[in-house]
Design an enzyme around this catalytic site. Structure first.
Site, short mmCIF file in Angstrom:
data_model
loop_
_atom_site.label_atom_id
_atom_site.label_comp_id
_atom_site.label_asym_id
_atom_site.label_seq_id
_atom_site.Cartn_x
_atom_site.Cartn_y
_atom_site.Cartn_z
N LYS A 21 0.80 -1.25 0.03
CA LYS A 21 -0.03 -0.02 -0.07
C LYS A 21 0.88 1.31 -0.14
CE LYS A 21 -2.75 3.32 0.46
NZ LYS A 21 -4.17 3.63 0.17
N CYS A 25 -3.11 11.22 1.65
CA CYS A 25 -2.46 9.60 1.54
C CYS A 25 -1.06 10.00 0.60
CB CYS A 25 -3.41 9.15 0.46
SG CYS A 25 -5.21 9.22 0.90
#
Ligand code: SAJ
Length: 407
Positions: free
Chosen positions: A210, A264
């Site tokens: 991720k 993010c």
């Protein structure tokens, strides 16, 4: 109860995830520490913005399958979807702040039972799933409960703000358990709604996968941003350059802009840099290039427009076609200009009211009002609606187009 799912954290990831499970017939408890969030969701309404999420949440609540509460509830599966920001040390280093994950993990000790599956969805540094296991075990011990056989897995979310509901179902997923049994249990769970492939690995690989995805994008955006600064120096049109270079079959350069925003891409690479500072040289440099881009834009504005000029900022959100102002380089640029004595108008079709910190500094106006009042224009966000603008619309007034949108 073993079929029940308890989702901790009802934000951008937890809320859609809880709701989709509920609409697939699962009993879901959504947990949030914020009482207003709990109340809003129990009324079938939402506190965040994402296309079609309101419809999904309403359906989930009306079906009776989704209920929000402030404390974890006994369930078969627990999904942790709380924020993982970073904190900045006095030396300027960015370190992962796992306090929300730790608090969520510890809160589970009061409700878990043998065989339960505990999933960490929050984007996390490598080793966090093992830490979650440690925090739950530690808390059980503190409460005088015996150690329990529990299943732990990391299943990172990968959905793109603005297209979350589509991507929740259609994106491939990675599940990484601390044991093969945990991976298999997690895979079975996500197959409830995920129509794409679900790949099984170990927890550490899933965690790093991720982070790698977002670091990859950050590095590529940094390449585009660095190119734009090189082009400014060499007086080359960066948009023409990228368009032409991208005609090569193995070149795919992303688009420069006023910086990288959101929660993010500008955060996650730091979790890799923190863990491997000597090795992650390119990742650190990419972060620094992207973080410096707003300053480059500000310098260009100061050069072109004297203080006191009325400037219209086109777009304030952190990226195109969303209404999210969090960590937005466009908003930061607009506020900085206001603090330096420019009069700043903002055209932001996706936002109806400005956050309190911006009120009094920026003035939300329509495009015609901006055209009538501003002496100069800054295009900061490539919203679809701005794609209709033509140079002639600006009536000869100067335009600094940070997204290369206006033809
Ligand atoms: N940006 C550019 N140029 C580009 C592309 C993006 O300047 O060519 C800027 C945007 O304007 C924005 C920032 O980068 O300020 C990030 O936008 P984004 O659309 O690239 O990504 P996010 O932050 O909305 O979502 C990302 C996604 N990750 C990847 O595409 C690898 C998403 O799939 C993740 O789920 C999400 O991060 C997350 O939650 O981690």
């Amino acid at each position: 109860m073993s079929d029940t799912i308890c989702v901790l954290g009802l934000g951008y990831i937890g809320l859609p995830t809880a709701s989709i499970f509920a609409t697939k017939g699962r009993q879901v408890w959504g947990v949030d520490v914020n009482p207003t969030v709990v109340e809003t969701i129990n009324h079938g309404r939402i506190h965040i913005h994402e296309p079609d999420l309101d419809v999904l949440v309403r359906a989930a609540v009306q079906s009776g399958n989704l209920k929000a509460t402030r404390q974890p509830v006994p369930a078969g599966t627990y999904i942790i979807a709380v924020p993982t920001p970073f904190k900045v040390t006095p030396q300027g280093e960015r370190l992962a702040d796992l306090s929300f994950v730790e608090a969520a993990a510890r809160s589970l000790a009061a409700v878990v039972a043998p065989g339960n599956l505990i999933i960490l969805e929050s984007t996390s540094p490598v080793g966090t799933t093992e830490k979650v296991q440690g925090w739950v075990a530690d808390e059980l011990q503190k409460q005088g409960r015996p150690p329990l056989a529990l299943l732990y897995a990391h299943c990172p979310e990968r959905i793109l703000p603005g297209q979350m509901l589509k991507e929740l179902v259609a994106n491939d997923r990675i599940v990484g358990g601390l044991t093969p049994a945990a991976s298999e249990a997690a895979k079975k769970l996500y197959a409830t709604f995920c129509s794409a492939a679900i790949f099984v690995t170990d927890a550490r690989t899933a965690e790093l996968a991720k982070l790698t995805e977002n670091a990859f994008r950050d590095v590529n955006i940094a390449f585009a941003n660095e190119l734009s600064m090189i082009c400014d120096k060499l007086q080359v049109n960066v948009w023409d350059l990228i368009r032409l270079a991208n005609r090569h079959p193995r070149v795919k350069i992303l688009q420069p802009g006023p910086g990288v925003g959101g929660h993010c891409i500008a955060v996650d690479p730091w979790f890799i840099i923190e863990a491997a500072p000597a090795e992650a040289r390119l990742l650190r440099m990419a972060r620094e290039v992207n973080d410096a881009k707003p300053q480059h834009i500000l310098a260009q504005i100061r050069q072109r427009f004297p203080v006191g000029t009325t400037l219209a900022c086109l777009g304030l959100t952190f990226k195109a076609n969303v209404d999210d102002l969090r960590e937005s380089p466009a908003l930061a640029i607009a506020l900085q200009l206001a603090s330096e004595g420019y009069r700043v108008l903002a055209v932001e079709p996706h936002v109806r009211t400005l956050p309190p910190a911006s009120q009094g500094h920026l003035q939300l106006v329509s495009m015609p009002e901006a055209l009538a009042q501003a002496a100069g224009f800054l295009l900061l966000v490539d919203h679809r609606v701005f794609g209709e603008l033509r140079l002639a619309d600006f009536q000869g007034k100067p335009l600094l187009d940070t997204r290369g949108l206006v033809k």
